[in-house]
Design an enzyme around this catalytic site. Structure first.
Site, PDB file in Angstrom:
ATOM      1  N   GLY A  28       2.382   4.121  -1.599  1.00 38.09           N
ATOM      2  CA  GLY A  28       0.997   4.376  -2.008  1.00 38.09           C
ATOM      3  C   GLY A  28       0.613   5.847  -1.899  1.00 38.09           C
ATOM      4  CB  ALA A  29      -1.031   7.905  -0.395  1.00 32.53           C
ATOM      5  CG  MET A  30       3.624  11.593   2.866  1.00 31.46           C
ATOM      6  SD  MET A  30       4.148  10.423   4.150  1.00 31.46           S
ATOM      7  CE  MET A  30       4.082  11.493   5.582  1.00 31.46           C
ATOM      8  CG  ASN A  36       2.754  15.144   2.928  1.00 32.70           C
ATOM      9  OD1 ASN A  36       3.740  14.668   3.465  1.00 32.70           O
ATOM     10  ND2 ASN A  36       2.405  14.846   1.684  1.00 32.70           N
ATOM     11  CG  HIS A  73      -3.668   4.274   5.633  1.00 30.93           C
ATOM     12  ND1 HIS A  73      -3.463   3.184   6.454  1.00 30.93           N
ATOM     13  CD2 HIS A  73      -2.511   4.984   5.681  1.00 30.93           C
ATOM     14  CE1 HIS A  73      -2.251   3.232   6.968  1.00 30.93           C
ATOM     15  NE2 HIS A  73      -1.650   4.316   6.515  1.00 30.93           N
ATOM     16  CD  GLU A  74      -1.818   7.751   3.209  1.00 26.56           C
ATOM     17  OE1 GLU A  74      -1.235   8.353   4.126  1.00 26.56           O
ATOM     18  OE2 GLU A  74      -1.483   6.605   2.833  1.00 26.56           O
ATOM     19  CG  HIS A 133      -1.696   8.399   8.752  1.00 29.70           C
ATOM     20  ND1 HIS A 133      -1.230   7.739   9.853  1.00 29.70           N
ATOM     21  CD2 HIS A 133      -1.241   7.694   7.678  1.00 29.70           C
ATOM     22  CE1 HIS A 133      -0.534   6.671   9.471  1.00 29.70           C
ATOM     23  NE2 HIS A 133      -0.536   6.615   8.164  1.00 29.70           N
ATOM     24  CD  GLU A 186       2.102   4.338   8.750  1.00 26.56           C
ATOM     25  OE1 GLU A 186       0.985   3.952   8.367  1.00 26.56           O
ATOM     26  OE2 GLU A 186       2.566   5.461   8.423  1.00 26.56           O
TER      27      GLU A 186
HETATM   28  N1  B3K Z   1       3.230   7.259   6.057  1.00 26.98           N
HETATM   29  C1  B3K Z   1       3.532   6.953   4.678  1.00 26.98           C
HETATM   30  C2  B3K Z   1       4.811   6.188   4.583  1.00 26.98           C
HETATM   31  C3  B3K Z   1       5.854   6.854   3.784  1.00 26.98           C
HETATM   32  C4  B3K Z   1       7.200   6.229   4.025  1.00 26.98           C
HETATM   33  C5  B3K Z   1       8.151   6.412   2.933  1.00 26.98           C
HETATM   34  N2  B3K Z   1       9.404   5.739   3.154  1.00 26.98           N
HETATM   35  C6  B3K Z   1       2.424   6.214   4.029  1.00 26.98           C
HETATM   36  C7  B3K Z   1       1.393   5.684   4.929  1.00 26.98           C
HETATM   37  O1  B3K Z   1       1.603   4.715   5.613  1.00 26.98           O
HETATM   38  O2  B3K Z   1       0.346   6.260   5.019  1.00 26.98           O
HETATM   39 ZN    ZN Z   2       0.145   5.027   7.042  1.00 28.52          ZN
END
Ligand code: B3K
Ligand code: ZN
Length: 876
Positions: free
Chosen positions: A266-268, A270, A302-303, A306, A325
């Site tokens: 879905g997304a990341m 970073n 969600h992102e 994080h 998570e």
């Molecule tokens: N932390 C990322 C997960 C990406 C893993 C790729 N194999 C997405 C998330 O849970 O927000």
């Molecule tokens: Zn996540």
């Protein structure tokens, strides 16, 4: 491709990193086939790791090594060794500057891990172990470093982004652009990101609680610039919510989001530069459904969340993945519940958990929320880690109360800011802040499988004592035969015969959380005049199955009277479930099928209820899905499930035709589109009615779908009508609707994906031949995971009837696609194979065909480690 050797990594083998990286300076010269990466690492022996100077072992995959220097001097080849997945360098001093030059080819990177190209745009995905596909590095989350990133790119990539703040911008002599970014926060390599492309952006700003101004930017290709507003609104809501509910402020001066079309998940999250799958960020009223508006809000949240639960406090090792998570899913679920209908959000989440996570927990890949071992960490981004992990955090919240939980999270963030920690650290912070003992609760992290609660009760009329006895058990899972009792919060209430909640204590509380900690426990309630009816596991207070022998009358009563909306819905599900079980048995025995009249009456009164949240009414009218029925079955008889469900749906539609039509008409509206909770609720109920009405296949009722299809002013209504026609209208009408829809939307990637899904998910249209045909469509691309999911994934996961055809052709097809995809993208291939892994639960004939399909994957030649792990564990 990665080496498919069955190496297993164990949690018990964790040891601290031998070397730390105090700073990381990266320099990229971008070229599609030959990007030059120069990395300068300030390395230091870890004082906590022991004595001596062992070789420095760095991770690295598919890299072309050019040179290694230490403190400015080239290291001769005799002092380092290239390993199958890394580099080992001899070390002579405890601190040094290491410089490595290597080349990579983003254009050939179809795994979408590391640095790759999506529609001509460079982007990265490093979690969990993608950074090692960019350069040699100690690619593990407990090595945290301050990153500075310089990107050099030709003019056609005007936008060059990385984590943190832009600190420098210049040009090379040959006219290339040079931009440098600096991230002031130390972070693990998995949070690194880089983007380069011809992008446009929208911009806004957010003032934090302490008065700092943060610049917010969302980047996308020019054609999608009109689809970013909802994500921006969602981001600002999320930022405010995290301040209000968790006291967490954003910490950089800029927060960027980039949409890319080729993305594995879905997304990341970073640091400062979130990268999103386009489907999870882009939306406009004309092109996106209500569901996608809500999904975007929750993923953007969600992102963003994080940034604290994941980035500021990260994981020590990947066995702790649920630390970030599970916690973050819990956070985003509460955010969504606060923004929309709480009960409906809970129902959606629990439905998914009960169907897919329970199935995972009962299958060959079952693992604890904190796994003990893995072959490939990418396979552990599972529903257990995410959704069950979130339920575990929710249980802590239930046990401690909102205030106690907040004290715990405050302590957790304060104590561990800037660290890489474990699930144990999280639980300990919760304990320390509240002075409680969660020793037994910890078993939720180490024990796999879905616990079962068998509940029985007794009423002693003479003394007025009501006793509730709860026995807990948990079925064995791979590698865990014996299970120990867990600490389970069971929220409950008691109803009198008028449907009122009874007071349960001296303070007249009508809801109580029973703390079940033993294999068997009895709870007593005194002073009752009559035997009450228990409402158990309110709000689904624990991820367990509850068995209590409710009669049909009692379920009808709870459906009408329970003050807990979740349990009202659940009572209806139990009722429908029992009816569908009976129909399956009748089908197998060749008896005439007949739908319980009580169910019809119950649905009739739900439909007439205008006081309930209309979205809840829509949920209550939905029969349990075929997948849910399958999860519950001892042995899955796919044909019986389909027959029972189709029959029940049609009977309900015929019996309630008039009420459904009235409700449908009542909810038709020409208000301008707005994805607010009340309007979403109305559309949801209206389209539920439309779906039922079209099941009758009566021309007059199908006309409603045709009219809606031609008049719809938003994608929710348009897609609902298209699905109704595709599934139930005569062939010529369905075909022309699909053609019209495509002609109108062929230029829109997200809508075309929806169009694929409607077809491959249709029991009538989505036959195997039709699905194969869709794969030949010019818009289909095996290298694009969204396309794979909307055609092959929808067919295998949501077209229960066609995928499970008795000739096994659906299984063979899936196996064939998985093998082809594995050569391009192992992560997505390993996920796509999931439906075949449950073969042991099926009736013998079908199960054997599934097993054979799985075996054919194994026998197909060299397969990736990702796929090997799933297939070998499933065949065992
Ligand atoms: N932390 C990322 C997960 C990406 C893993 C790729 N194999 C997405 C998330 O849970 O927000
Ligand atoms: Zn996540």
């Amino acid at each position: 491709m990665k080496d498919a050797q069955p190496r297993t990594v164990y949690r018990k083998d964790y040891h601290a990193p031998e070397y730390l990286v105090d700073s990381t300076r990266l320099h990229f010269e971008l070229q599609p086939k030959s990007t030059l990466v120069k990395s300068c690492l300030q390395i230091r022996r870890n004082p906590d790791a022991g004595g001596g100077l062992p070789p420095l072992v760095l991770d690295g995959i598919e890299l072309e090594l050019l040179s290694v220097s230490i403190d400015g001097a080239l290291v001769p080849a005799s002092r380092y060794r290239e390993l199958p997945e890394g580099l080992s360098i001899d070390v002579e001093k405890p601190e040094f500057l290491l410089e490595i030059h290597n080349r990579i080819s983003p254009e050939d990177n179809t795994s979408l891990e590391g640095l790759y190209l999506s529609n001509g745009m460079y982007c990265t995905q490093c979690e969990a172990e993608g950074f090692r596909k960019i350069t040699y590095y100690p690619d593990r989350p407990d090595v945290m470093s301050k990153f500075t990133t310089t990107i050099v790119a030709p003019r056609q990539y005007p936008v060059l982004l990385a984590n943190g703040n832009e600190i420098e911008r210049s040009h090379t002599e040959d006219g290339r652009q040079v931009v440098t970014w600096e991230d002031p926060f130390a972070k693990p390599a998995y949070l690194f990101a880089l983007v380069a492309g011809e992008l446009q952006h929208i911009e806004d700003s957010f003032t934090t609680a302490s008065g700092r101004e943060v610049k917010l930017q969302i980047f996308t290709e020019a054609k999608n610039i009109g689809k970013c507003d909802h994500a921006m609104r969602s981001l600002k809501k999320a930022m405010r919510w995290d301040e209000e509910v968790y006291g967490r402020e954003y910490d950089l001066d800029i927060f960027m989001v980039v949409a890319v079309d080729h993305f594995n998940m879905g997304a990341m999250e970073n640091k400062g530069l979130n990268i999103f799958n386009s489907a999870c960020v882009l939306a406009s009223p004309k092109t996106a459904t209500d569901r996608s508006f809500q999904t975007i809000e929750s993923i953007v949240g969600h992102e963003y969340f994080h940034n604290w639960s994941g980035n500021r406090v990260t994981c020590r090792d990947w066995f702790q993945l649920s630390l970030k998570e599970g916690f973050t899913v819990f956070r985003d679920a509460e955010f969504s519940a606060d923004m929309n209908s709480r009960a409906v959000k809970r129902i959606e989440d629990v439905s998914m958990l009960r169907t897919a996570q329970f199935a995972e927990d009962a299958g060959p890949m079952a693992h604890p929320v904190r796994p003990d071992s893995y072959m490939e960490i990418s396979n552990f981004y599972t529903l257990t880690i995410y959704e069950k992990g979130a339920e575990v955090v929710r249980m802590i919240h239930t046990l401690l109360g909102a205030e106690g939980f907040r004290k715990g999270s405050d302590l957790y963030f304060e104590r561990h800011d800037g660290q890489a920690v474990t699930c144990e650290d999280f639980v300990r912070a919760m304990e320390d802040a509240n002075g409680v003992d969660l020793t037994r609760f910890r078993r939720w992290y180490s024990q796999a499988g879905t616990p079962v609660l068998d509940v029985s009760d007794e009423f002693d009329a003479r003394s007025g004592t009501y006793s509730l006895t709860i026995r807990q058990s948990c079925p064995p899972t791979p590698g865990q035969e014996e299970k120990l009792p867990l600490h389970i919060p069971v929220a409950m209430g008691l109803l009198d015969s008028d449907g009122n909640d009874l007071p349960l204590d001296d303070d007249d509380n009508t809801q109580k959380v029973l703390e079940v900690t033993e294999a068997e426990q009895t709870f007593r309630f005194e002073g009752l005049k009559e035997k009450p009816l228990p409402s158990l596991l309110r709000g689904f207070s624990a991820p367990v199955k509850v068995h209590y022998d409710y009669s049909t009358e009692q379920l009808l009563f709870l459906m009408r009277s329970d003050s807990d909306e979740f349990n009202r819905w659940d009572a209806g599900q139990r009722l429908a479930f029992a009816a569908l079980e009976q129909l399956q048995q009748d089908f197998r025995a060749g008896r005439t099928l007949e739908l319980q009249p009580e169910l019809v009456d119950a649905y009739r009164s739900v439909l007439a209820n205008r006081e309930l949240d209309q979205a809840l009414v829509a949920e209550m009218l939905a029969l349990p899905s075929a997948q849910t029925l399958a999860e519950h079955a001892q042995k899955i008889d796919a044909e019986a499930i389909v027959a029972a469900r189709d029959f029940a749906r049609r009977e309900l539609a015929l019996a309630l035709k008039d009420e459904l039509r009235d409700c449908y008409r009542r909810l038709q509206s020409d208000k301008p589109y707005d994805p607010n909770a009340a309007d979403i609720a109305e559309r949801s109920l209206k389209n539920t009615c439309l779906a039922y009405l079209s099941v009758t296949e009566e021309p007059e009722l199908l006309t409603l779908a045709e009219e809606q299809f031609s008049e719809a002013a938003n994608m929710t209504d348009s897609a609902a009508a298209l699905a109704a026609l595709t599934n139930h209208a005569p062939d010529d009408i369905a075909t022309s609707a699909l053609e019209n829809f495509y002609r109108r939307w062929e230029g829109d990637t997200q809508v075309v994906e929806l169009w694929f899904g409607v077809q491959s998910g249709s029991a009538r249209r989505g036959t195997l031949d039709a699905v194969r045909e869709l794969m030949q469509h010019p818009a289909f691309e095996l290298k694009n995971p969204n396309k794979v999911r909307s055609v092959i994934g929808v067919f295998a996961n949501r077209n229960f009837a066609q995928f499970h055809r008795t000739d096994g052709s659906g299984f063979a097809f899936l196996a064939e696609q998985v093998v082809a995809l594995d050569k391009l993208n192992p992560q997505v291939a390993a996920r796509l194979v999931t439906p075949l892994t449950r073969w042991k639960k099926y009736t013998e004939e079908l199960g054997e065909k599934m097993r054979a399909a799985l075996q054919s994957v194994m026998d197909s030649g060299k397969i990736s480690r990702d796929l090997y792990e799933v297939v070998s564990k499933s065949l065992a």
